[in-house]
Scaffold this motif. Structure first.
Motif, PDB file in Angstrom:
ATOM      1  N   ARG A 114      -3.251   8.122  -6.276  1.00  0.00           N
ATOM      2  CA  ARG A 114      -2.012   8.489  -5.587  1.00  0.00           C
ATOM      3  C   ARG A 114      -1.700   9.976  -5.777  1.00  0.00           C
ATOM      4  O   ARG A 114      -1.392  10.683  -4.811  1.00  0.00           O
TER       5      ARG A 114
ATOM      6  N   TYR B 274      -2.594  16.152   0.350  1.00  0.00           N
ATOM      7  CA  TYR B 274      -1.672  16.206   1.489  1.00  0.00           C
ATOM      8  C   TYR B 274      -0.895  17.523   1.484  1.00  0.00           C
ATOM      9  O   TYR B 274      -0.593  18.086   2.534  1.00  0.00           O
TER      10      TYR B 274
ATOM     11  N   SER C 105      -6.255   2.139   1.761  1.00  0.00           N
ATOM     12  CA  SER C 105      -5.036   1.608   2.380  1.00  0.00           C
ATOM     13  C   SER C 105      -3.910   2.640   2.405  1.00  0.00           C
ATOM     14  O   SER C 105      -2.854   2.386   2.966  1.00  0.00           O
ATOM     15  N   HIS C 106      -4.113   3.813   1.794  1.00  0.00           N
ATOM     16  CA  HIS C 106      -3.046   4.803   1.680  1.00  0.00           C
ATOM     17  C   HIS C 106      -2.727   5.407   3.046  1.00  0.00           C
ATOM     18  O   HIS C 106      -3.613   5.888   3.734  1.00  0.00           O
ATOM     19  N   PHE C 107      -1.448   5.418   3.411  1.00  0.00           N
ATOM     20  CA  PHE C 107      -1.069   5.883   4.746  1.00  0.00           C
ATOM     21  C   PHE C 107      -1.043   7.403   4.873  1.00  0.00           C
ATOM     22  O   PHE C 107      -0.843   7.921   5.962  1.00  0.00           O
ATOM     23  N   ASP C 108      -1.191   8.128   3.782  1.00  0.00           N
ATOM     24  CA  ASP C 108      -1.323   9.578   3.892  1.00  0.00           C
ATOM     25  C   ASP C 108      -2.785  10.016   3.947  1.00  0.00           C
ATOM     26  O   ASP C 108      -3.082  11.201   3.925  1.00  0.00           O
TER      27      ASP C 108
ATOM     28  N   TRP D 168      -7.215   1.519  -2.970  1.00  0.00           N
ATOM     29  CA  TRP D 168      -5.930   2.216  -2.874  1.00  0.00           C
ATOM     30  C   TRP D 168      -6.035   3.430  -1.963  1.00  0.00           C
ATOM     31  O   TRP D 168      -5.084   3.773  -1.266  1.00  0.00           O
TER      32      TRP D 168
ATOM     33  N   HIS E 201       0.850  -1.198   0.000  1.00  0.00           N
ATOM     34  CA  HIS E 201       0.000   0.000   0.000  1.00  0.00           C
ATOM     35  C   HIS E 201       0.881   1.241   0.000  1.00  0.00           C
ATOM     36  O   HIS E 201       2.062   1.181   0.343  1.00  0.00           O
ATOM     37  N   TYR E 202       0.280   2.385  -0.360  1.00  0.00           N
ATOM     38  CA  TYR E 202       1.056   3.618  -0.413  1.00  0.00           C
ATOM     39  C   TYR E 202       1.479   4.042   0.992  1.00  0.00           C
ATOM     40  O   TYR E 202       0.688   4.000   1.932  1.00  0.00           O
ATOM     41  N   ALA E 203       2.732   4.439   1.118  1.00  0.00           N
ATOM     42  CA  ALA E 203       3.280   4.825   2.414  1.00  0.00           C
ATOM     43  C   ALA E 203       2.922   6.272   2.728  1.00  0.00           C
ATOM     44  O   ALA E 203       2.534   7.029   1.851  1.00  0.00           O
ATOM     45  N   GLY E 204       3.069   6.628   4.012  1.00  0.00           N
ATOM     46  CA  GLY E 204       2.685   7.973   4.429  1.00  0.00           C
ATOM     47  C   GLY E 204       3.850   8.766   4.976  1.00  0.00           C
ATOM     48  O   GLY E 204       4.832   8.195   5.457  1.00  0.00           O
ATOM     49  N   HIS E 205       3.717  10.090   4.912  1.00  0.00           N
ATOM     50  CA  HIS E 205       4.770  10.976   5.417  1.00  0.00           C
ATOM     51  C   HIS E 205       4.942  10.850   6.926  1.00  0.00           C
ATOM     52  O   HIS E 205       5.987  11.216   7.464  1.00  0.00           O
ATOM     53  N   ASP E 206       3.904  10.355   7.622  1.00  0.00           N
ATOM     54  CA  ASP E 206       4.013  10.219   9.082  1.00  0.00           C
ATOM     55  C   ASP E 206       4.943   9.076   9.472  1.00  0.00           C
ATOM     56  O   ASP E 206       5.253   8.909  10.643  1.00  0.00           O
ATOM     57  N   TYR E 207       5.374   8.270   8.496  1.00  0.00           N
ATOM     58  CA  TYR E 207       6.157   7.081   8.810  1.00  0.00           C
ATOM     59  C   TYR E 207       7.610   7.201   8.362  1.00  0.00           C
ATOM     60  O   TYR E 207       8.337   6.218   8.320  1.00  0.00           O
TER      61      TYR E 207
ATOM     62  N   ARG F  22      -5.138   3.762 -10.138  1.00  0.00           N
ATOM     63  CA  ARG F  22      -4.580   3.901  -8.791  1.00  0.00           C
ATOM     64  C   ARG F  22      -3.547   5.017  -8.738  1.00  0.00           C
ATOM     65  O   ARG F  22      -3.371   5.667  -7.720  1.00  0.00           O
ATOM     66  N   LYS F  23      -2.880   5.268  -9.862  1.00  0.00           N
ATOM     67  CA  LYS F  23      -1.869   6.327  -9.853  1.00  0.00           C
ATOM     68  C   LYS F  23      -2.519   7.706  -9.838  1.00  0.00           C
ATOM     69  O   LYS F  23      -1.954   8.648  -9.287  1.00  0.00           O
TER      70      LYS F  23
ATOM     71  N   ASN G 176      -3.635   2.353   9.236  1.00  0.00           N
ATOM     72  CA  ASN G 176      -3.114   3.524   9.942  1.00  0.00           C
ATOM     73  C   ASN G 176      -4.224   4.207  10.748  1.00  0.00           C
ATOM     74  O   ASN G 176      -4.215   5.414  10.924  1.00  0.00           O
TER      75      ASN G 176
ATOM     76  N   HIS H 237      -6.210  10.108   6.163  1.00  0.00           N
ATOM     77  CA  HIS H 237      -6.496  10.019   7.595  1.00  0.00           C
ATOM     78  C   HIS H 237      -7.955   9.737   7.904  1.00  0.00           C
ATOM     79  O   HIS H 237      -8.301   9.480   9.047  1.00  0.00           O
TER      80      HIS H 237
END
Lengths: 314, 293
Positions: B55, B62, B228-231, B225, A304-310, B51-52, B256, B233
């Motif tokens: 992204r 963000y 599951s994206h960590f950016d 996508w 999965h896409y990573a985040g800036h918080d990590y 998905r891109k 997250n 919230h």
């Protein structure tokens, strides 16, 4: 193009050096840009991407060159250099930390035993406008403080005025002051105007004893570009063919995305060859690039896409 | 209609594109898909987001979020009201698009558009009042001021409802951004045209680029996508009709600890919305401050 015989005496006089540098074949500007653009379109996926990302991380010279740098900031940067991704012990460490001379001792202490080298800019960075004695003192100070590598800036004014021999002598004097430290010569290609000049400056620096040639200080726009790096990689390749010594290349400034870093690696591989795909011979001078490389590594590992918080903020 | 020189005029047709970071790109994948009206007649081709694109939209959101959340509520209020002004000027266009998408009469579609504009104005008014209603000055036994203040969660991804292509979309987007979040919204898959027109309104209303990003395409392809994206919230699943997909998305969001808004049944979009949707993407921060001498 050149033989070792002629190279032995190119620097015996100003006119001989000028004759040699101006005798280098001209750079086909359109050709270089087209070639760089074509290589940039190469697709690097899956296992090749994973390999390239790790390689790029291991080639980073993690850099902080601000007037507001403090010992605390440098220590934090060193901690990150030694362990870029604390959540993944398999993540490689970076090649070096690059700071101003007065912070070399701090960085050296913070990196003791980590295997990360300490690089210092010197010779009146970033303008290079100071007396020769001041520049040499700057280098000696950095080396005495423990710098493993010295990033010097060339006197662009002297180069553009055609005073090649003075520049040659200066690089030689700095090389001598470096002692055992590696010398990287910053050409500041953004101020050299033409690709022909980039090629000449590359050869001049290598003839004078550079261990690395580096594109930019990062303080001038444009900084590193793909075509300029391509021209410099051609120069180190041709230099090895002529002299037998392998000189490294460092692209610095403006490389922020992992995708860009992979494009540079493709150009390295296709221009100089796989022999240069090692931190000993190719570097990225960057700060924010590392976070993007780490986030791309995390994306590959987790799906999965990573985040800036990590990733840590610099 | 014949033109001056006698030839037939060629109609200028609109390309329905994505809205990412204040710009209107096509999908990076180059794909599009046909959109039909309620009776199955072809309306237009819309961009089929990949998905891109998702992204890129999250990256834009963000980037926009810190600036947007740092603005005063009063300023956000003004900008949202400005959006309502722009919506008002395009009533006829929206009414025609809603009528075609949902198979409504022109009169009922126009009523939907009016309700959407009124909903937007209603939310706009909350921008500088949320802190008073959701925050508090707390009683503590010590020499301290103790405040609780609502803060935006960050980037919120939302799936807009299909049943109400404009009112439902507005009811999902407005509460997210009014509180200072940035938003990536996936328009209703088979009724995306009002969403693209809303993007044109947003682009001309002082709203900083990236605060709202609008994607059109397949929910089942893109939503995972975003989930599951960590950016990201927060996740609003208002428009996810397949319960199995909703459950998968909720699970992916746990990675997250996203705030997930998944109503038990689809809300009545015409009813008074209350604070629920705004509260869902706010965190309450409590601050202790020594009383000065």
């Amino acid at each position: 193009m050149t033989t070792t015989d002629t190279l032995a005496d190119v620097a015996t006089s100003a006119s001989a050096l000028r004759r040699f540098l101006h005798g280098l074949p001209g750079v086909d500007q359109v050709g270089a840009e087209e070639r760089a653009a074509r290589l940039a379109a190469r697709s690097v996926k899956a296992t090749a991407k994973a390999f390239a990302l790790d390689l790029a991380v291991s080639m980073v010279d993690l850099t902080t060159l601000e007037g507001q740098d403090t010992p605390g900031k440098v220590r934090a940067l060193c901690a990150k250099a030694a362990r870029p991704d604390p959540s993944d012990p398999a993540a490689p460490r970076v090649a070096a930390v690059c700071v101003y001379p007065d912070l070399v001792a701090t960085a050296k202490r913070a990196l003791a035993g980590s295997g990360v080298r300490v690089a210092s800019v010197a010779t009146a960075f970033p303008s290079g406008r100071a007396a020769r004695a001041v520049k040499i003192a700057d280098v000696e100070y950095a080396v005495a403080a423990g710098a493993d590598e010295v990033d010097m800036v060339i006197d662009r004014g002297a180069f553009l005025a055609g005073d090649y021999l003075a520049l040659y002598d200066e690089i030689g004097a700095v090389k001598e002051a470096c002692g055992g430290a590696h010398l990287k010569v910053i050409l500041e290609t953004g101020e050299l105007v033409t690709y022909d000049n980039v090629r000449r400056a590359s050869w001049l620096a290598m003839l004078a004893g550079a261990d690395f040639i580096k594109t930019s200080t990062g303080k001038v726009q444009p900084a590193a570009t793909l075509p300029v790096t391509l021209v410099m990689l051609e120069a180190v390749r041709d230099f090895r063919a002529a002299v037998g010594r392998q000189v490294g290349v460092k692209a610095a400034g403006g490389i922020r995305a992992a995708k860009d870093a992979l494009r540079y690696l493709v150009v390295v591989n296709e221009t100089a060859g796989p022999a240069w795909l090692t931190p000993a011979l190719y570097r990225f001078g960057a700060s924010s690039l590392l976070n993007d490389l780490l986030m791309q590594r995390q994306k590959l590992a987790t799906g999965h896409y990573a985040g800036h918080d990590y990733v840590t903020e610099d | 209609m014949p033109t001056d020189n006698g030839s037939e005029r060629v109609e200028v047709r609109k390309a329905y594109k994505l809205y990412i970071g204040g710009a209107f790109p096509r999908s990076e994948s180059g794909r599009s898909y046909p959109v039909s009206d309620a009776r199955g007649r072809f309306l237009a081709n819309a961009a089929l987001a990949s998905r891109k694109d998702a992204r890129d939209a999250v990256a834009a959101a963000y980037k926009a979020w810190p600036g947007w959340s740092a603005r005063t509520g009063y300023n956000r209020d003004q900008i949202l009201y400005r959006i309502a002004e722009m919506l008002e000027g395009r009533r006829d266009q929206f009414a025609a698009e809603v009528a075609a998408a949902e198979g409504l009469s022109r009169a009922r579609a126009a009523a939907q558009v009016s309700a959407a504009i009124d909903r937007w104005v209603w939310y706009a008014g909350w921008a500088d009042k949320l802190a008073q209603v959701l925050g508090a000055g707390n009683q503590v036994s010590g020499p301290f001021f103790n405040f609780s203040v609502p803060e935006p969660a960050g980037v919120v991804a939302a799936v807009a409802p299909r049943s109400s292509s404009l009112l439902g979309l507005v009811s999902v987007v407005a509460p997210v951004i009014v509180a200072g979040n940035a938003c990536v919204v996936l328009a209703a898959e088979d009724r995306p045209l009002p969403a693209v027109s809303l993007a044109e309104v947003l682009a001309t209303s002082d709203l900083p680029g990236g605060v709202v990003n609008i994607l059109t395409g397949a929910v089942a392809e893109v939503a995972p996508w975003l989930a599951s994206h960590f950016d990201v919230h927060g996740l609003d699943l208002a428009g996810v009709e397949d319960p199995a997909l909703a459950a998968d998305l909720e699970r992916a969001a746990a990675g997250n600890l996203k705030r997930v808004l998944l109503p038990e049944r689809e809300p009545d979009w015409t009813a008074d919305p209350g604070l629920t949707r705004m509260r869902a993407f706010l965190e309450i921060k409590t601050v202790w401050h020594p009383v000065g001498i």
